[in-house]
Scaffold this active site. Structure first.
Site, PDB file in Angstrom:
ATOM      1  N   HIS A  66      68.262 126.760  25.713  1.00  0.00           N
ATOM      2  CA  HIS A  66      67.144 127.698  26.469  1.00  0.00           C
ATOM      3  C   HIS A  66      66.282 126.848  27.370  1.00  0.00           C
ATOM      4  O   HIS A  66      65.328 127.362  27.967  1.00  0.00           O
ATOM      5  CB  HIS A  66      66.381 128.175  25.328  1.00  0.00           C
ATOM      6  N   GLU A 102      66.182 145.428  25.926  1.00  0.00           N
ATOM      7  CA  GLU A 102      67.547 144.587  25.830  1.00  0.00           C
ATOM      8  C   GLU A 102      68.868 145.173  25.636  1.00  0.00           C
ATOM      9  O   GLU A 102      69.751 144.983  26.278  1.00  0.00           O
ATOM     10  CB  GLU A 102      67.360 143.483  25.000  1.00  0.00           C
ATOM     11  N   ILE A 105      64.299 142.220  18.899  1.00  0.00           N
ATOM     12  CA  ILE A 105      64.397 140.784  17.957  1.00  0.00           C
ATOM     13  C   ILE A 105      64.354 139.695  19.069  1.00  0.00           C
ATOM     14  O   ILE A 105      65.418 139.681  19.550  1.00  0.00           O
ATOM     15  CB  ILE A 105      65.265 141.053  17.331  1.00  0.00           C
ATOM     16  N   ASP A 106      63.376 139.289  19.358  1.00  0.00           N
ATOM     17  CA  ASP A 106      63.359 138.236  20.412  1.00  0.00           C
ATOM     18  C   ASP A 106      63.587 136.845  19.263  1.00  0.00           C
ATOM     19  O   ASP A 106      62.794 136.719  18.533  1.00  0.00           O
ATOM     20  CB  ASP A 106      61.993 137.976  21.177  1.00  0.00           C
ATOM     21  N   ARG A 112      59.182 125.623  29.128  1.00  0.00           N
ATOM     22  CA  ARG A 112      60.468 126.131  28.909  1.00  0.00           C
ATOM     23  C   ARG A 112      61.230 125.662  30.419  1.00  0.00           C
ATOM     24  O   ARG A 112      60.900 126.117  31.383  1.00  0.00           O
ATOM     25  CB  ARG A 112      60.436 127.611  28.991  1.00  0.00           C
ATOM     26  N   THR A 117      66.867 135.538  18.368  1.00  0.00           N
ATOM     27  CA  THR A 117      67.785 136.092  17.283  1.00  0.00           C
ATOM     28  C   THR A 117      68.533 134.835  16.465  1.00  0.00           C
ATOM     29  O   THR A 117      68.726 135.222  15.368  1.00  0.00           O
ATOM     30  CB  THR A 117      69.131 136.676  18.108  1.00  0.00           C
ATOM     31  N   ASP A 162      61.376 138.802  27.701  1.00  0.00           N
ATOM     32  CA  ASP A 162      61.300 137.499  27.006  1.00  0.00           C
ATOM     33  C   ASP A 162      59.744 137.037  27.304  1.00  0.00           C
ATOM     34  O   ASP A 162      59.566 136.061  26.764  1.00  0.00           O
ATOM     35  CB  ASP A 162      62.476 136.511  27.224  1.00  0.00           C
ATOM     36  N   ASP A 164      68.152 144.590  15.787  1.00  0.00           N
ATOM     37  CA  ASP A 164      67.832 144.986  17.172  1.00  0.00           C
ATOM     38  C   ASP A 164      68.038 146.154  17.545  1.00  0.00           C
ATOM     39  O   ASP A 164      66.992 146.753  18.271  1.00  0.00           O
ATOM     40  CB  ASP A 164      69.087 144.081  18.118  1.00  0.00           C
ATOM     41  N   ASP A 216      61.656 143.729  23.945  1.00  0.00           N
ATOM     42  CA  ASP A 216      62.598 142.832  23.046  1.00  0.00           C
ATOM     43  C   ASP A 216      62.711 143.005  21.635  1.00  0.00           C
ATOM     44  O   ASP A 216      61.828 142.544  20.953  1.00  0.00           O
ATOM     45  CB  ASP A 216      62.491 141.448  23.470  1.00  0.00           C
TER      46      ASP A 216
END
Ligand SMILES: *[C@@H]1O[C@H](CO)[C@@H](O)[C@H](O)[C@H]1NC(C)=O
Ligand SMILES: *[C@@H]1O[C@H](CO)[C@@H](O)[C@H](O)[C@H]1NC(C)=O
Length: 414
Positions: A301, A129, A196-197, A342, A199, A355, A106, A194
């Site tokens: 999520h 982030e 590393i989207d 989502r 993780t 994101d 990250d 981002d």
């Protein structure tokens, strides 16, 4: 005073006329591009698919060529770093439950992307982030990241030179990481990163993405997603196992890009100069029962129980494909999946702009529609979060209304 000769009066009138004409012309030329921009904005927002076909020179939106190129190369270079960490993890150098590979990847990826952006667009703001506070008290972690950052380069000298912005030392790296502290908002040029989207997907060996979105006055203009573990082949079917035990071997790794008003593309994620891109588009849904939908792996999520009910009401029979990160947006944009849901799991959670910025644009430019669960477009102009939206529904434009209707019936919010 002697009277003016007639021809001098005539000259005076002519020059006055020329002046008036020039004034009118200059007004219209400054007025027309704005009109064109407004018109192209209206057409791309109400009929995303048509933006690919209705293009005349005066109607076309800015192409942001330099922003796009820098963004793609910066994402590609950052992905080289995350892949190195991913392999270290696979070798078992760090334990699978340990969060440190994510931390290292990250921070390292964020430092590389910001240095490239600042070298090319020094006055642009950045919303990212991570912030360096934890690294400032952990010298060993900081040094580990610095070793990776300084040794990660594209293997094409011209591409590396374009990115520029070589970082002096570990302390300079920490300062660069902290340049991602913009509050965002509705004014000016702002990048959302981002590094590393996904993780958990990264740790699990599933899907993750390196994400970069570029906004002007709160509107996303350029979006780039680097997905190291997705198949390069746009036609490869999504299978249920895509969310774990994946690799970045031969045939994997893709960059998705979109520019507002100019469509979306995919290309192999390489290690040097950019590979050739191909236009992508969402798959038209002829038969809803054959559609597939993507959702998060993590039940925290997105509400998976409600999405199962929605699928059932829509008549969808295929099991949902679960994967982490904005790889979901890329997958539906190229027609490997159809719908991305989502659904809010809490009343208070606010989605982060990094994101969604790149994925939202890429899906819309591929002929999709992206809104929240109430049918409202995602609003990237209100700060670091999507404070004005709840959840995300992305689907081909022609069925989006139908999906929203069923979402409303199931989650019962207005
Ligand atoms: C891509 O995937 C499709 C569907 O599986 C397959 O038919 C096609 O041959 C693949 N293309 C390449 C270049 O591998
Ligand atoms: C992934 O790998 C783990 C450990 O090897 C295994 O338990 C799991 O069943 C695998 N999952 C899939 C979908 O193959």
């Amino acid at each position: 005073m002697p009277p003016r000769p007639a021809h001098s009066k005539f000259l005076l009138i002519i020059s006055l006329l020329v002046l008036i004409l020039a004034a009118i012309l200059s007004r219209t030329t400054t007025f027309f591009p704005r009109l064109a921009l407004l018109a192209s904005h209206l057409t791309t927002t109400s009929h995303p698919a048509s933006s690919l076909t209705t293009k005349s020179p005066i109607m076309s939106a800015p192409s942001y060529e330099k922003e796009l190129k820098v963004a793609q190369l910066a994402v590609q270079r950052a992905a080289i770093l995350t892949k190195r960490v991913f392999h270290e993890k696979a070798k078992g150098t760090v334990s699978k439950d340990d969060k440190s590979p994510v931390t290292i990847g990250d921070f390292g990826a964020q430092a590389l992307i910001i240095s490239a952006l600042k070298a090319n667009f020094p006055t642009d703001e950045i919303v990212a982030e991570e912030e360096s506070a934890t690294l400032r008290t952990d010298a060993s972690l900081r040094d580990q990241i610095w070793e990776l950052v300084k040794s990660t380069k594209l293997d094409d000298p011209a591409a590396e030179e374009l990115l520029g912005g070589s970082i002096k030392d570990a302390d300079a790296m920490l300062d660069i990481i902290d340049l991602g502290n913009s509050k965002g908002g509705a004014k000016g040029r702002i990048w959302a990163i981002d590094p590393i989207d996904g993780t958990k997907g990264f740790l699990r060996g599933g899907q993750y993405a390196v994400c970069l979105g570029f906004m002007v006055d709160g509107d996303v203009k350029v979006g780039v997603l680097g997905c190291p573990n997705l198949p390069v082949n746009d036609s490869a079917p999504l299978d249920a196992g895509i969310g774990e035990n994946q690799s970045d071997d031969e045939g994997r790794g893709v960059i998705f890009s979109g520019v507002l008003g100019h469509g979306a593309t995919s290309r192999p994620l390489g290690t040097g100069a950019l590979a050739e891109g191909k236009a992508i588009s969402m798959k038209p849904i002829k038969d809803m029962t054959q559609a597939s939908f993507c959702e998060s792996v993590e039940s925290g999520h997105s509400n998976q129980g409600e999405s199962a009910q929605i699928a059932q009401k829509l008549g969808i029979t295929r099991p949902s494909v679960r994967m982490d990160s904005q790889a979901k947006y890329g997958s539906i944009a190229r027609g490997a999946g159809d719908i991305y849901l989502r659904l809010p799991t809490s009343k208070t959670y606010q989605e982060k702009i990094w994101d969604h910025a790149a994925g939202d644009l890429i899906v819309r430019e591929a002929g999709g529609q992206v809104t929240d669960t109430t049918g409202k477009r995602l609003d990237f102009s209100v700060g670091r979060t999507l404070a004005e939206n709840k959840g995300v529904v992305a689907a081909p434009a022609e069925v989006h209304d139908q999906v929203i209707k069923v979402v409303q019936e199931v989650i019962g919010q207005k």
